[in-house]
Design a protein around this motif. Structure first.
Motif, PDB file in Angstrom:
ATOM      1  N   GLY A   1      35.028  36.084  45.631  1.00 17.92           N
ATOM      2  CA  GLY A   1      35.281  36.104  46.341  1.00 17.92           C
ATOM      3  C   GLY A   1      37.109  35.013  46.662  1.00 17.92           C
ATOM      4  O   GLY A   1      37.589  35.466  47.427  1.00 17.92           O
ATOM      5  N   ARG A   2      37.324  34.319  45.544  1.00 16.47           N
ATOM      6  CA  ARG A   2      37.691  33.638  45.704  1.00 16.47           C
ATOM      7  C   ARG A   2      39.802  33.724  44.697  1.00 16.47           C
ATOM      8  O   ARG A   2      39.503  34.860  44.395  1.00 16.47           O
ATOM      9  N   ARG A   3      41.265  33.416  45.841  1.00 14.02           N
ATOM     10  CA  ARG A   3      41.462  33.843  45.016  1.00 14.02           C
ATOM     11  C   ARG A   3      42.197  33.730  43.888  1.00 14.02           C
ATOM     12  O   ARG A   3      41.530  32.530  43.895  1.00 14.02           O
ATOM     13  N   MET A   4      42.900  34.623  42.734  1.00 17.22           N
ATOM     14  CA  MET A   4      43.014  34.154  42.059  1.00 17.22           C
ATOM     15  C   MET A   4      44.356  33.751  41.156  1.00 17.22           C
ATOM     16  O   MET A   4      45.231  34.011  43.045  1.00 17.22           O
ATOM     17  N   SER A   5      45.170  33.447  40.466  1.00 12.67           N
ATOM     18  CA  SER A   5      46.466  33.102  40.296  1.00 12.67           C
ATOM     19  C   SER A   5      47.560  34.840  40.883  1.00 12.67           C
ATOM     20  O   SER A   5      48.274  34.674  41.271  1.00 12.67           O
ATOM     21  N   ASP A   6      46.889  35.305  40.566  1.00 14.30           N
ATOM     22  CA  ASP A   6      48.103  37.024  40.812  1.00 14.30           C
ATOM     23  C   ASP A   6      47.413  37.238  42.181  1.00 14.30           C
ATOM     24  O   ASP A   6      48.434  38.660  42.522  1.00 14.30           O
ATOM     25  N   GLY A   7      47.562  36.535  42.609  1.00  7.07           N
ATOM     26  CA  GLY A   7      46.941  36.871  44.213  1.00  7.07           C
ATOM     27  C   GLY A   7      45.278  38.033  44.711  1.00  7.07           C
ATOM     28  O   GLY A   7      45.258  38.315  46.122  1.00  7.07           O
ATOM     29  N   SER A   8      45.161  38.278  43.787  1.00  7.54           N
ATOM     30  CA  SER A   8      43.738  38.703  43.996  1.00  7.54           C
ATOM     31  C   SER A   8      42.603  38.766  44.707  1.00  7.54           C
ATOM     32  O   SER A   8      42.696  37.032  43.853  1.00  7.54           O
ATOM     33  N   ARG A   9      41.677  38.832  44.753  1.00  4.91           N
ATOM     34  CA  ARG A   9      40.714  38.668  45.137  1.00  4.91           C
ATOM     35  C   ARG A   9      39.564  38.535  43.823  1.00  4.91           C
ATOM     36  O   ARG A   9      39.263  39.531  43.535  1.00  4.91           O
ATOM     37  N   TYR A  10      38.750  37.394  43.063  1.00  9.49           N
ATOM     38  CA  TYR A  10      37.309  37.075  42.648  1.00  9.49           C
ATOM     39  C   TYR A  10      36.168  38.317  42.434  1.00  9.49           C
ATOM     40  O   TYR A  10      35.513  38.404  43.926  1.00  9.49           O
ATOM     41  N   HIS A  11      35.989  39.412  42.179  1.00 11.90           N
ATOM     42  CA  HIS A  11      34.533  40.027  41.923  1.00 11.90           C
ATOM     43  C   HIS A  11      34.064  39.831  40.894  1.00 11.90           C
ATOM     44  O   HIS A  11      34.399  40.263  40.046  1.00 11.90           O
ATOM     45  N   ARG A  12      32.441  39.491  41.067  1.00 11.44           N
ATOM     46  CA  ARG A  12      32.096  38.955  39.302  1.00 11.44           C
ATOM     47  C   ARG A  12      31.345  40.584  38.983  1.00 11.44           C
ATOM     48  O   ARG A  12      31.816  40.090  37.833  1.00 11.44           O
ATOM     49  N   ASP A  13      31.732  41.476  39.313  1.00  9.59           N
ATOM     50  CA  ASP A  13      32.097  43.134  38.722  1.00  9.59           C
ATOM     51  C   ASP A  13      33.013  43.671  38.314  1.00  9.59           C
ATOM     52  O   ASP A  13      32.909  44.201  37.773  1.00  9.59           O
ATOM     53  N   SER A  14      34.092  42.403  38.777  1.00  4.82           N
ATOM     54  CA  SER A  14      35.238  43.166  37.576  1.00  4.82           C
ATOM     55  C   SER A  14      35.248  42.928  36.801  1.00  4.82           C
ATOM     56  O   SER A  14      35.375  41.258  35.711  1.00  4.82           O
ATOM     57  N   LEU A  15      35.992  43.246  35.569  1.00  6.13           N
ATOM     58  CA  LEU A  15      36.458  42.892  34.585  1.00  6.13           C
ATOM     59  C   LEU A  15      37.726  42.516  33.783  1.00  6.13           C
ATOM     60  O   LEU A  15      39.060  43.116  33.862  1.00  6.13           O
ATOM     61  N   THR A  16      38.095  41.180  34.553  1.00  3.33           N
ATOM     62  CA  THR A  16      38.963  40.916  34.916  1.00  3.33           C
ATOM     63  C   THR A  16      38.870  39.035  34.085  1.00  3.33           C
ATOM     64  O   THR A  16      37.239  38.825  33.342  1.00  3.33           O
ATOM     65  N   CYS A  17      40.180  37.898  33.652  1.00  2.63           N
ATOM     66  CA  CYS A  17      39.687  37.094  32.695  1.00  2.63           C
ATOM     67  C   CYS A  17      40.852  36.217  33.159  1.00  2.63           C
ATOM     68  O   CYS A  17      41.528  36.516  33.514  1.00  2.63           O
ATOM     69  N   ALA A  18      40.444  34.821  32.468  1.00  2.66           N
ATOM     70  CA  ALA A  18      41.833  33.871  32.585  1.00  2.66           C
ATOM     71  C   ALA A  18      42.173  33.620  31.277  1.00  2.66           C
ATOM     72  O   ALA A  18      41.266  33.204  30.593  1.00  2.66           O
ATOM     73  N   HIS A  19      43.430  33.569  31.180  1.00  2.58           N
ATOM     74  CA  HIS A  19      43.917  32.974  29.685  1.00  2.58           C
ATOM     75  C   HIS A  19      44.945  31.453  30.464  1.00  2.58           C
ATOM     76  O   HIS A  19      46.120  31.818  30.950  1.00  2.58           O
ATOM     77  N   LYS A  20      45.198  31.056  29.336  1.00  5.36           N
ATOM     78  CA  LYS A  20      46.038  30.024  29.442  1.00  5.36           C
ATOM     79  C   LYS A  20      47.442  30.526  29.149  1.00  5.36           C
ATOM     80  O   LYS A  20      48.552  30.104  30.215  1.00  5.36           O
TER      81      LYS A  20
END
Length: 166
Positions: A24-43
């Motif tokens: 539910g928290r905001r990511m760097s791109d402005g979207s909210r994190y959802h544990r069932d989505s296929l996303t990641c964080a990279h340097k």
């Protein structure tokens, strides 16, 4: 060249995954994190880049989208769903290979040969002269309409022939 970051075609390193507290928290791109989505964080990869992450132990891979930045010694942080797909939940941290994912060109369902389509014939119908809505009609119009319908009904009935007894 100044201001450019050169990224290797493939990189190997340790990967972890987001905890449930991030849900539910905001990511760097402005979207909210959802544990069932296929996303990641990279340097270093730009936000929105698609990456293919492969678990080196079992060779399972997943395609993820970069939505956040990570720090520390790990090269990538995966969402819970992505980590589950490559079976790294029980380990927590595992060695992975990360490479940029390029979608194949072309439309996969497009037919190569030309399909002949039938020519459509659009028929133009004549509209009725009396298109006055019922709520706008007067009593005189209704009577005339009813008389015409009654006349048509009587004309369309077959006439009975009576047999006479002799």
């Amino acid at each position: 060249m100044t201001g450019c970051t050169f990224l290797p075609a493939q990189e190997k390193g340790m990967a972890s995954y987001y905890s449930n507290r991030m849900h539910g928290r905001r990511m760097s791109d402005g979207s909210r994190y959802h544990r069932d989505s296929l996303t990641c964080a990279h340097k270093r990869y730009p936000l929105g880049t698609m990456l293919k992450v492969t678990n080196i132990k079992n060779r399972k891979s997943v395609i993820v989208k970069v939505t956040d930045r990570c720090g520390g010694r790990r090269i990538i942080d995966l969402s819970y769903a992505a980590a589950k797909q490559i079976d790294m939940i029980s380990a927590g941290v595992t060695m992975v290979r990360v490479e940029k994912y390029e979608q194949p060109l072309g439309v996969p369902f497009k037919l190569n040969d030309k399909t002949d389509l039938p020519e459509l014939d659009y028929e133009i119908t004549e509209k009725d002269d009396d298109i006055t809505p019922i709520w706008m009609r007067t009593d005189d119009d209704d009577k005339a309409t009813h008389e015409i319908k009654a006349q048509n009904r009587h004309d369309s009935k077959p006439k009975k022939k009576h047999k006479t007894k002799q």
